[in-house]
Design a protein around this motif. Structure first.
Motif: not given
Length: 314
Positions: A108, A307, A75-76, A78, A80
């Protein structure tokens, strides 16, 4: 693939390739299956998720979204936010779970937004209102929902591309008539988007009844058509923008027009135009058939784009 064949057949006929006028009843029949939710399993379904979150109190069953959370190991932090297409009159968010899975695997979180469809009384302005309400709700309630409001991206395909781009423009320009007031995006990503909405009111392949249905009862109001068209405000959006199209995209000219308008104004744009004679590589192929090599290339470019946007903020 049956659903895809029906959609493509209807769209190519609408574009005038069938040599006949498509009436409202025929168009409704052609698009009927796009409102059928696919039962096919997706990677997204295996992850933590929250389904049918209402963004309008006591609203329509269509005024909801689904949230899928990326596995903690990748997991980033962030998000979408995806706005589906469907010719403004059809489509369901649940059918984009496969598309969402691509980005979930890349870390994401994904939100699939539903909205009310044009039906001869409601029109694209109501769809824009729903999208703006959903985005503001996500922003205000981000902490409660476990999402990062400062690292959100917008994506949309076909008619959803229109809605997503218009929302992005509204975050930068208070003169945009229908816009989110709290939401900010790190970038907008469009797959085979609709762009010059006024041009659809002149579609040669449709009868007036069909145009009135999908464009709305104000289809002859030139000022209204301009007011709800992303083309009118394209100079407003100064953030990162990604657009993909392909040789067999029946509205490829819309993406080319975005590129021409952005280039003319010296505004940034990452433009991906896939050349292929494969009939499967057609309108929104990367959304509905993610395993095609060409689709994988587009979606990888989308991940790379996001990214880079996140890296630039550090």
């Amino acid at each position: 693939m049956k659903r895809l064949s029906i959609i493509l057949a209807s769209l190519f006929l609408v574009a005038g390739c069938g040599g006949m006028k498509i009436s409202k009843p025929i168009l409704k029949m052609m698009l009927k299956q796009t409102n059928t939710v696919s039962a096919a399993p997706a990677y997204a379904d295996t992850l933590k998720h929250s389904i049918g979150v209402a963004y309008v109190e006591s609203g329509s069953p269509y005024q909801v979204f689904d949230i899928y959370y990326a596995d903690p190991s990748v997991r980033k932090d962030a998000v979408l936010i995806d706005i589906h297409g469907g010719f403004y009159v059809a489509g369901r968010r649940e059918n984009n779970r496969g598309f969402a899975s691509v980005f979930l695997k890349e870390g994401y979180d994904v939100v699939l937004v539903e909205y009310r469809h044009s039906d001869g009384k409601l029109d694209v302005s109501h769809e824009l209102e729903d999208c703006a309400a959903a985005l503001d709700y996500l922003t205000v309630n981000a902490t409660k929902l476990g999402l990062n409001k400062d690292r959100m991206f917008l994506t949309g395909d076909s008619a959803g591309g229109h809605l997503a781009l218009y929302m992005g423009e509204g975050t930068c320009d208070t003169s945009v008539p229908i816009r989110p007031t709290k939401f900010k995006t790190q970038g907008v990503l469009l797959s085979c988007p609709a762009y010059d909405f006024a041009s659809f009111a002149q579609a040669k392949g449709l009868t007036k009844s069909a145009i009135k249905w999908f464009v709305g009862p104000r289809y002859e109001d030139k000022q209204w058509l301009l007011d709800v068209s992303p083309k009118t405000y394209i100079a407003s959006y100064t953030g990162p923008l990604f657009v993909s199209t392909c040789t067999n995209d029946f509205i490829r000219s819309q993406s080319l027009l975005i590129k021409a308008d952005r280039d003319a104004k010296g505004l940034n744009l990452e433009f991906v135009d896939i050349e292929s004679d494969d009939k499967k590589v057609a309108h929104v192929h990367n959304v509905i058939n993610q395993t095609l090599p060409e689709s994988m290339r587009v979606n990888a470019k989308m991940v790379e784009f996001m990214d880079k946007c996140l890296e630039a903020r550090k």
